[in-house]
Each structure stands twice: as C-alpha cells, then as structure tokens.
Design a protein around this motif. Sequence first.
Motif, PDB file in Angstrom:
ATOM      1  N   LEU A   4       0.829  -1.201   0.000  1.00 32.86           N
ATOM      2  CA  LEU A   4       0.000   0.000   0.000  1.00 32.86           C
ATOM      3  C   LEU A   4       0.868   1.259   0.000  1.00 32.86           C
ATOM      4  N   LEU A   5       1.958   1.236   0.756  1.00 36.68           N
ATOM      5  CA  LEU A   5       2.873   2.381   0.748  1.00 36.68           C
ATOM      6  C   LEU A   5       3.447   2.592  -0.649  1.00 36.68           C
ATOM      7  N   GLY A   6       3.719   1.492  -1.337  1.00 42.03           N
ATOM      8  CA  GLY A   6       4.217   1.583  -2.705  1.00 42.03           C
ATOM      9  C   GLY A   6       3.204   2.219  -3.640  1.00 42.03           C
ATOM     10  N   GLN A   7       1.926   1.905  -3.435  1.00 42.13           N
ATOM     11  CA  GLN A   7       0.870   2.518  -4.244  1.00 42.13           C
ATOM     12  C   GLN A   7       0.843   4.029  -4.055  1.00 42.13           C
ATOM     13  N   TYR A   8       0.866   4.458  -2.798  1.00 39.86           N
ATOM     14  CA  TYR A   8       0.785   5.887  -2.510  1.00 39.86           C
ATOM     15  C   TYR A   8       2.017   6.624  -3.019  1.00 39.86           C
ATOM     16  N   ALA A   9       3.176   5.991  -2.917  1.00 40.66           N
ATOM     17  CA  ALA A   9       4.394   6.606  -3.435  1.00 40.66           C
ATOM     18  C   ALA A   9       4.333   6.734  -4.953  1.00 40.66           C
ATOM     19  N   ALA A  10       3.792   5.692  -5.616  1.00 36.05           N
ATOM     20  CA  ALA A  10       3.670   5.728  -7.071  1.00 36.05           C
ATOM     21  C   ALA A  10       2.687   6.797  -7.532  1.00 36.05           C
ATOM     22  N   LEU A  11       1.723   7.130  -6.674  1.00 37.98           N
ATOM     23  CA  LEU A  11       0.748   8.174  -7.009  1.00 37.98           C
ATOM     24  C   LEU A  11       1.303   9.577  -6.770  1.00 37.98           C
ATOM     25  N   GLY A  12       2.508   9.670  -6.232  1.00 42.10           N
ATOM     26  CA  GLY A  12       3.146  10.960  -6.062  1.00 42.10           C
ATOM     27  C   GLY A  12       3.111  11.538  -4.664  1.00 42.10           C
ATOM     28  N   PHE A  13       2.601  10.780  -3.689  1.00 34.32           N
ATOM     29  CA  PHE A  13       2.560  11.281  -2.313  1.00 34.32           C
ATOM     30  C   PHE A  13       3.968  11.214  -1.707  1.00 34.32           C
ATOM     31  N   THR A  14       4.389  12.313  -1.105  1.00 33.60           N
ATOM     32  CA  THR A  14       5.727  12.381  -0.515  1.00 33.60           C
ATOM     33  C   THR A  14       5.797  11.728   0.862  1.00 33.60           C
ATOM     34  N   SER A  15       4.648  11.585   1.520  1.00 30.30           N
ATOM     35  CA  SER A  15       4.590  10.939   2.838  1.00 30.30           C
ATOM     36  C   SER A  15       3.589   9.794   2.792  1.00 30.30           C
ATOM     37  N   PRO A  16       3.942   8.685   2.128  1.00 28.90           N
ATOM     38  CA  PRO A  16       2.994   7.571   1.983  1.00 28.90           C
ATOM     39  C   PRO A  16       2.549   6.980   3.313  1.00 28.90           C
ATOM     40  N   GLY A  17       3.420   7.012   4.325  1.00 27.21           N
ATOM     41  CA  GLY A  17       3.034   6.484   5.634  1.00 27.21           C
ATOM     42  C   GLY A  17       1.915   7.296   6.260  1.00 27.21           C
ATOM     43  N   LEU A  18       1.995   8.605   6.126  1.00 24.98           N
ATOM     44  CA  LEU A  18       0.950   9.473   6.668  1.00 24.98           C
ATOM     45  C   LEU A  18      -0.359   9.284   5.908  1.00 24.98           C
ATOM     46  N   VAL A  19      -0.254   9.144   4.588  1.00 23.73           N
ATOM     47  CA  VAL A  19      -1.451   8.892   3.775  1.00 23.73           C
ATOM     48  C   VAL A  19      -2.108   7.580   4.201  1.00 23.73           C
ATOM     49  N   ALA A  20      -1.295   6.561   4.445  1.00 21.44           N
ATOM     50  CA  ALA A  20      -1.826   5.265   4.870  1.00 21.44           C
ATOM     51  C   ALA A  20      -2.582   5.386   6.186  1.00 21.44           C
ATOM     52  N   GLN A  21      -2.070   6.190   7.109  1.00 23.41           N
ATOM     53  CA  GLN A  21      -2.752   6.380   8.386  1.00 23.41           C
ATOM     54  C   GLN A  21      -4.109   7.035   8.194  1.00 23.41           C
ATOM     55  N   TYR A  22      -4.160   8.076   7.374  1.00 19.12           N
ATOM     56  CA  TYR A  22      -5.430   8.765   7.123  1.00 19.12           C
ATOM     57  C   TYR A  22      -6.436   7.850   6.430  1.00 19.12           C
ATOM     58  N   VAL A  23      -5.956   7.121   5.424  1.00 20.43           N
ATOM     59  CA  VAL A  23      -6.841   6.195   4.700  1.00 20.43           C
ATOM     60  C   VAL A  23      -7.328   5.099   5.639  1.00 20.43           C
ATOM     61  N   GLY A  24      -6.444   4.589   6.475  1.00 18.60           N
ATOM     62  CA  GLY A  24      -6.820   3.542   7.419  1.00 18.60           C
ATOM     63  C   GLY A  24      -7.891   3.995   8.384  1.00 18.60           C
ATOM     64  N   ILE A  25      -7.732   5.194   8.939  1.00 18.47           N
ATOM     65  CA  ILE A  25      -8.734   5.731   9.865  1.00 18.47           C
ATOM     66  C   ILE A  25     -10.068   5.913   9.158  1.00 18.47           C
ATOM     67  N   PHE A  26     -10.026   6.451   7.940  1.00 20.55           N
ATOM     68  CA  PHE A  26     -11.254   6.658   7.172  1.00 20.55           C
ATOM     69  C   PHE A  26     -11.978   5.332   6.934  1.00 20.55           C
ATOM     70  N   GLU A  27     -11.243   4.302   6.529  1.00 21.11           N
ATOM     71  CA  GLU A  27     -11.886   3.029   6.194  1.00 21.11           C
ATOM     72  C   GLU A  27     -12.417   2.323   7.437  1.00 21.11           C
ATOM     73  N   ILE A  28     -11.716   2.425   8.551  1.00 24.10           N
ATOM     74  CA  ILE A  28     -12.196   1.785   9.779  1.00 24.10           C
ATOM     75  C   ILE A  28     -13.448   2.485  10.292  1.00 24.10           C
ATOM     76  N   VAL A  29     -13.468   3.813  10.231  1.00 25.10           N
ATOM     77  CA  VAL A  29     -14.672   4.557  10.632  1.00 25.10           C
ATOM     78  C   VAL A  29     -15.838   4.213   9.707  1.00 25.10           C
ATOM     79  N   ALA A  30     -15.561   4.141   8.403  1.00 26.22           N
ATOM     80  CA  ALA A  30     -16.605   3.786   7.438  1.00 26.22           C
ATOM     81  C   ALA A  30     -17.116   2.377   7.688  1.00 26.22           C
ATOM     82  N   ALA A  31     -16.210   1.456   8.039  1.00 18.93           N
ATOM     83  CA  ALA A  31     -16.608   0.076   8.327  1.00 18.93           C
ATOM     84  C   ALA A  31     -17.576   0.025   9.500  1.00 18.93           C
ATOM     85  N   CYS A  32     -17.274   0.762  10.553  1.00 14.99           N
ATOM     86  CA  CYS A  32     -18.151   0.789  11.729  1.00 14.99           C
ATOM     87  C   CYS A  32     -19.502   1.408  11.391  1.00 14.99           C
TER      88      CYS A  32
END
Length: 263
Positions: free
Chosen positions: A172-200
């Motif tokens: 997943l970090l590789g995906q975000y890096a390939a999309l041009g994000f300079t901080s893929p780890g931070l993007v992963a955290q935001y996406v993870g929180i969004f998806e877990i909240v949406a799941a609930c």
Amino acid sequence: MLQLSSEQKIHYTLRLSVAMCFIGHGAFGIITKPIWCNYFAVFGIGHDLAYRLMPVLGSFDILLGVMMLVYPVRIIPLWLVVWGVLTASLRPLSGEPFAELIERAGNFGAPLAFLILAGSGGAGIRSWWARVHPDHEISKEAKAKLTLCLRVVVFLLLLGHGWLNIIEKKGLLGQYAALGFTSPGLVAQYVGIFEIVAACAVLVRPFRPLLLALFVWKMSSELFYPHYALFEWIERGGSYGSILALFFAIREVSVPRYVPLAT
C-alpha cells in the motif's frame, strides 16, 4: 424500459462479482504468481510442485467463475464459500497479518450472500444443481438475513483494508508513493482511519449515500496496484460487488412530510 426488482439487481450484482472474483483469482494461478508458493508451503508443498499446481487450480477457479455467469447453481457458490475461506486463511497461516484474511471477506462473503438470496430451492440434493433464476423472490426474513450478511461482509473488508493501512503494509505504501505522495506512511494512516470509521458506520447503520461513495472508492482505489493491475481489479469484484448489493438491499428511508396539527 425493463425495470428490475431489488432482488434481481442483487442477483446480477452478486453473480457478476463472484464470477469476477474467481476469474481474477484463477488468472493469478495461470500466470503463476510467486507469492502463492508461500501458501502451498503451509501444506508442505515445495516450490517446483507449487508452480505445477498453480495453473491447475487457476483453471478450476476460472471454470467456476464462468459457470456462475452462464449457469449459476447453488453448489458453485457453496464450494466458493469454502474455497474462499480456505485461501484467505492461508495468508495469516503463512505469516501474513490477520488483516489479510478479513480484508478478503468479499471472496467468501459474496457467494455466501448469493446462497442466502437463492434460498434452499427445495429438499434433496438435486436442488443444489438446479439453476438459480434472477426472478426468484425471497421472504422478508431472508432479505433481512441477506442484508445483515452483506453488512458484516462490507464491515470486514473495509476494516481489514483499513487495518493494513494502519500497520503500513509495504504494498500500500508503494501505491501511494507511485501516485506521487511524498509521505505515503501518513497517507496510509489517514486512509486507514477513514476506512475503519466507514466500516463501523456500515455495521451500525448503513445508508445509501455512504455505500455509493464507498463503492466508487473501492472500485477506483483497487486500480492502483502496480503489478497485475487488471487482474487485481477483477479479483476484488467480490468487495465492491458486496457494497453495491448492500446498496440495493437497503430501502430508501422516506422522511414523512410535515402535517400541521389541527387547531
């Protein structure tokens, strides 16, 4: 213009999504995806034999997927539920995070939902080989079970994917890096929180605008895989197919109009 009932929409959605899932999964067997060797190793099967078995299992998956499209019978989704649980379970058994299992809830959840929609079809083993027709009507109780099943499936697949983002899965970090994000780890955290909240939210009280947004989100985000992008997108059909089927299963909530009290 032909107007489809909600049951027919769910039937065609689940039927197509199950077929996509196993055709895509079978394609990985045909092209001999290297990571599959780890899953064969759980059974003590070596590298060379694993590469010989992959096309065989892949061809069988594709055959069942095509049969779901052409002539759906109850025995096929029943087997796909078992097979989907087994293949998903091999991921944590081979050392991958448990989130990999629940993230693939669409693989076994979509055929399970199709089984609930199809019903028993009568007594006897012959009913498992009878064709399931799209105009099959189900009771309110069965539709409630179907909706609950889809809610749990969508909850699990979103929770699992969000979990993988939180723990910063390398792919997943590789995906975000390939999309041009300079901080893929931070993007992963935001996406993870969004998806877990949406799941609930889906588990507690799903509503159609949210499901439509999640359907678009999953369909588009699954295109970002750097390798085998098309096959990955097809294989994930069970995920966004389950979201769309839940969208059709939930009725619009009508807000009563204001009626002034008599004076």
